[in-house]
Design a protein around this motif. Structure first.
Motif, PDB file in Angstrom:
ATOM      1  N   TRP A 137       0.820  -1.209   0.000  1.00  0.00           N
ATOM      2  CA  TRP A 137       0.000   0.000   0.000  1.00  0.00           C
ATOM      3  C   TRP A 137       0.858   1.264   0.000  1.00  0.00           C
ATOM      4  N   LEU A 138       2.167   1.106   0.182  1.00  0.00           N
ATOM      5  CA  LEU A 138       3.046   2.263   0.161  1.00  0.00           C
ATOM      6  C   LEU A 138       3.396   2.642  -1.276  1.00  0.00           C
ATOM      7  N   ASN A 139       4.031   3.767  -1.419  1.00  0.00           N
ATOM      8  CA  ASN A 139       4.400   4.250  -2.743  1.00  0.00           C
ATOM      9  C   ASN A 139       5.406   3.309  -3.402  1.00  0.00           C
ATOM     10  N   ASP A 140       5.023   2.769  -4.538  1.00  0.00           N
ATOM     11  CA  ASP A 140       5.868   1.783  -5.212  1.00  0.00           C
ATOM     12  C   ASP A 140       7.255   2.312  -5.552  1.00  0.00           C
ATOM     13  N   THR A 141       7.360   3.582  -5.857  1.00  0.00           N
ATOM     14  CA  THR A 141       8.630   4.116  -6.344  1.00  0.00           C
ATOM     15  C   THR A 141       9.752   3.998  -5.318  1.00  0.00           C
ATOM     16  N   ALA A 142       9.401   3.942  -4.052  1.00  0.00           N
ATOM     17  CA  ALA A 142      10.428   3.836  -3.014  1.00  0.00           C
ATOM     18  C   ALA A 142      10.950   2.413  -2.871  1.00  0.00           C
ATOM     19  N   PHE A 143      10.309   1.450  -3.524  1.00  0.00           N
ATOM     20  CA  PHE A 143      10.659   0.042  -3.323  1.00  0.00           C
ATOM     21  C   PHE A 143      10.993  -0.671  -4.632  1.00  0.00           C
ATOM     22  N   THR A 144      11.495   0.065  -5.586  1.00  0.00           N
ATOM     23  CA  THR A 144      11.853  -0.559  -6.855  1.00  0.00           C
ATOM     24  C   THR A 144      13.334  -0.872  -6.946  1.00  0.00           C
ATOM     25  N   THR A 145      14.153  -0.153  -6.222  1.00  0.00           N
ATOM     26  CA  THR A 145      15.605  -0.353  -6.261  1.00  0.00           C
ATOM     27  C   THR A 145      16.131  -0.549  -4.850  1.00  0.00           C
ATOM     28  N   ASP A 146      16.949  -1.559  -4.663  1.00  0.00           N
ATOM     29  CA  ASP A 146      17.525  -1.789  -3.343  1.00  0.00           C
ATOM     30  C   ASP A 146      18.420  -0.622  -2.958  1.00  0.00           C
ATOM     31  N   PRO A 147      18.239  -0.064  -1.767  1.00  0.00           N
ATOM     32  CA  PRO A 147      19.083   1.051  -1.331  1.00  0.00           C
ATOM     33  C   PRO A 147      20.507   0.581  -1.031  1.00  0.00           C
ATOM     34  N   THR A 148      21.401   1.507  -0.999  1.00  0.00           N
ATOM     35  CA  THR A 148      22.814   1.202  -0.717  1.00  0.00           C
ATOM     36  C   THR A 148      22.957   0.470   0.610  1.00  0.00           C
ATOM     37  N   GLY A 149      23.699  -0.616   0.578  1.00  0.00           N
ATOM     38  CA  GLY A 149      24.004  -1.332   1.806  1.00  0.00           C
ATOM     39  C   GLY A 149      22.958  -2.307   2.279  1.00  0.00           C
ATOM     40  N   SER A 156      24.705   4.515   8.729  1.00  0.00           N
ATOM     41  CA  SER A 156      24.357   5.593   7.797  1.00  0.00           C
ATOM     42  C   SER A 156      23.527   5.070   6.630  1.00  0.00           C
ATOM     43  N   ASP A 157      23.823   3.842   6.172  1.00  0.00           N
ATOM     44  CA  ASP A 157      23.020   3.253   5.097  1.00  0.00           C
ATOM     45  C   ASP A 157      21.589   3.028   5.567  1.00  0.00           C
ATOM     46  N   ALA A 158      21.428   2.564   6.806  1.00  0.00           N
ATOM     47  CA  ALA A 158      20.089   2.318   7.342  1.00  0.00           C
ATOM     48  C   ALA A 158      19.306   3.617   7.461  1.00  0.00           C
ATOM     49  N   ALA A 159      19.936   4.661   7.963  1.00  0.00           N
ATOM     50  CA  ALA A 159      19.259   5.952   8.124  1.00  0.00           C
ATOM     51  C   ALA A 159      18.840   6.519   6.776  1.00  0.00           C
ATOM     52  N   ALA A 160      19.732   6.420   5.786  1.00  0.00           N
ATOM     53  CA  ALA A 160      19.413   6.942   4.459  1.00  0.00           C
ATOM     54  C   ALA A 160      18.259   6.170   3.830  1.00  0.00           C
ATOM     55  N   ALA A 161      18.243   4.851   4.011  1.00  0.00           N
ATOM     56  CA  ALA A 161      17.186   4.024   3.434  1.00  0.00           C
ATOM     57  C   ALA A 161      15.835   4.347   4.061  1.00  0.00           C
ATOM     58  N   ALA A 162      15.787   4.544   5.377  1.00  0.00           N
ATOM     59  CA  ALA A 162      14.528   4.875   6.038  1.00  0.00           C
ATOM     60  C   ALA A 162      13.946   6.160   5.465  1.00  0.00           C
ATOM     61  N   THR A 163      14.808   7.115   5.192  1.00  0.00           N
ATOM     62  CA  THR A 163      14.348   8.383   4.612  1.00  0.00           C
ATOM     63  C   THR A 163      13.747   8.161   3.233  1.00  0.00           C
ATOM     64  N   THR A 198      17.602   2.226  13.390  1.00  0.00           N
ATOM     65  CA  THR A 198      18.267   2.036  14.680  1.00  0.00           C
ATOM     66  C   THR A 198      19.517   1.194  14.442  1.00  0.00           C
ATOM     67  N   GLY A 199      20.670   1.815  14.530  1.00  0.00           N
ATOM     68  CA  GLY A 199      21.912   1.128  14.206  1.00  0.00           C
ATOM     69  C   GLY A 199      21.910   0.689  12.752  1.00  0.00           C
ATOM     70  N   ARG A 200      22.254  -0.563  12.509  1.00  0.00           N
ATOM     71  CA  ARG A 200      22.289  -1.101  11.150  1.00  0.00           C
ATOM     72  C   ARG A 200      20.935  -1.650  10.693  1.00  0.00           C
ATOM     73  N   PHE A 201      19.892  -1.378  11.478  1.00  0.00           N
ATOM     74  CA  PHE A 201      18.558  -1.898  11.152  1.00  0.00           C
ATOM     75  C   PHE A 201      17.608  -0.776  10.756  1.00  0.00           C
ATOM     76  N   VAL A 202      16.614  -1.149   9.958  1.00  0.00           N
ATOM     77  CA  VAL A 202      15.419  -0.331   9.769  1.00  0.00           C
ATOM     78  C   VAL A 202      14.236  -1.199  10.182  1.00  0.00           C
ATOM     79  N   ILE A 203      13.471  -0.708  11.157  1.00  0.00           N
ATOM     80  CA  ILE A 203      12.249  -1.387  11.583  1.00  0.00           C
ATOM     81  C   ILE A 203      11.081  -0.720  10.862  1.00  0.00           C
ATOM     82  N   GLY A 204      10.301  -1.516  10.151  1.00  0.00           N
ATOM     83  CA  GLY A 204       9.129  -0.986   9.464  1.00  0.00           C
ATOM     84  C   GLY A 204       7.856  -1.476  10.123  1.00  0.00           C
ATOM     85  N   THR A 205       6.873  -0.600  10.248  1.00  0.00           N
ATOM     86  CA  THR A 205       5.585  -0.993  10.825  1.00  0.00           C
ATOM     87  C   THR A 205       4.455  -0.453   9.960  1.00  0.00           C
ATOM     88  N   LEU A 206       3.393  -1.205   9.863  1.00  0.00           N
ATOM     89  CA  LEU A 206       2.174  -0.743   9.203  1.00  0.00           C
ATOM     90  C   LEU A 206       1.003  -1.181  10.060  1.00  0.00           C
TER      91      LEU A 206
END
Length: 417
Positions: A122-134, A166-173, A216-224
């Protein structure tokens, strides 16, 4: 009784793209160390079994692509660290689908066999088409509070690992940048959590959806969080959505304290069959979608993410000492001992919608059923069998195929000398 194994339905776990990295080949010579079952089993002449074209010998797990296999192994490891939804909220006892390890963020958007997208679709597809760095690997889980999806609420949670903080923080954004696209209920609006100010939240007031990505650290926690009941009642309750998201983040972050992500240069060293059960699990034929799952193994905790009723399944896992589950052309459960395996075999499909049918020729110990009930997505045929401390389950659209699968799985276990 509810289905114990919870694997007979289509569309629950979608095929993980990286699973093809684990190819079964070359018969294995070593035994698995289980108790000697021969004297306790009814005599079965393996030459009389109809196994079709399915494998009947234990297989050696190999990795044509060592990096892809390592990333999948890391994703499976994450499943053992993630809390079950019912450990976040005891009311979340009904599996909502979409549970899977993944090694590409695009896996979060692919429709499931039952129709519709996975929850994060249900999220915007454009953010999930390419794997982010790291990005390395992830694991997603989902449950709701009622078997009727129009009642209560649903929580979907995931964890993704990255090479660096830093890769995790950038990906969350990136994930949170566009929020929800317009599906007829307006676009997503920003929200803020006092408990987790670093969480990037977006919500749909008209649909009572709240999505969040928390680095959080090297992780991104996603919730819906999706409260369809309040949506139908035309109740807008952002504080409640945020509170539920906060709880999921807090419990998941606490669990991750004991998980150590594998260094990128060490991924190829991760064992492909750490629980020693994949080699005994009937491999899925090329192109087969009947099982609609990933090829690999999970420990008992990880496997509970995929059970229809995790609370019921956990009680059975504890009772029968299940410590490993292998997925292939069916599911293979390793229990405490022979008696426990037979107990698990006999409890499967013990409800009014599953009607016993004859066992396959030459395999009287198998339990087979035909489904007559309200679930239009249920496979019509399924079988279970036990051998030693293992209980196996298969399901199919065709009776003969179900018979061949369970016969081949039995032969594979019996041939493990």
């Amino acid at each position: 009784m509810n289905n114990v194994f919870g694997r007979h339905r289509s569309g629950r776990i979608r095929l993980c793209a990286a699973a093809v990295a684990l190819a079964a080949s070359v018969p294995a010579a070593a035994g698995c160390g289980s108790e000697s079952p021969a004297a306790q089993e009814q005599t079965v002449d393996l030459t009389k079994l109809d196994t079709g074209s399915y494998a009947t010998q234990p297989t050696q797990v190999t990795a044509p692509d060592a990096v892809a296999a390592g990333r999948l192994a890391e994703a499976l490891r994450l499943g053992g660290a993630m809390p079950l939804p019912m450990e976040i909220d005891p009311a979340l006892t009904t599996n909502a689908g979409g549970v899977h390890p993944f090694t590409s963020v695009s896996d979060l958007l692919v429709p499931e066999m039952r129709g519709g997208k996975t929850a994060f679709g249900w999220l915007n597809d454009t953010a999930f088409t390419t794997d982010p760095t790291g990005f390395t690997a992830g694991f997603a889980t989902s449950a709701r509070t009622d078997s009727d999806s129009s009642l209560g609420y649903q929580l979907t949670a995931l964890v993704m690992t990255f090479d660096s903080d830093s890769d995790a923080a950038a990906a969350a954004t990136v994930f949170a940048a566009d929020g929800f696209p317009d599906y007829g209920n307006g676009v997503g609006e920003p929200a803020q959590s006092a408990a987790h100010p670093g969480a990037l939240l977006s919500w749909l007031p008209g649909s009572q959806y709240l999505a969040g990505f928390y680095p959080t650290g090297r992780f991104v926690i996603g919730t819906l969080v999706n409260n369809r009941e309040k949506h139908y009642e035309d109740i807008s309750d952002l504080p409640d959505l945020i509170a539920k998201s906060d709880k999921a983040i807090a419990v998941t972050e606490d669990r991750l304290k004991s998980f150590r992500p594998t260094s990128p240069d060490q991924l190829t060293t991760l064992p492909l069959d750490p629980l020693g059960i994949v080699r005994l699990t009937l491999p899925r034929p090329a192109g087969d979608r009947t099982a609609n799952g990933f090829g690999g193994a999970l420990d008992a905790h990880s496997a509970l993410h995929d059970e229809d009723k995790p609370d019921t399944a956990q009680a059975m896992f504890d009772k029968d000492g299940v410590d490993a589950v292998g997925y292939g052309a069916g599911a293979l459960y390793r229990t405490r001992d022979t008696a426990a395996a037979k107990d698990l075999r006999d409890l499967e499909y013990a409800d009014k919608f599953h009607h016993p049918i004859d066992s396959p020729v030459g395999l009287p110990g198998a339990r087979c059923v035909k489904y007559h009930g309200p679930d239009t997505h249920a496979f019509p045929f399924a079988c279970t069998v036990s051998y030693g401390r293992f209980a196996a389950q298969v399901w199919s659209q065709q009776q003969q195929d179900a018979f061949q699968r369970i016969s081949a799985q039995y032969a594979m276990l019996a041939n493990d000398k």
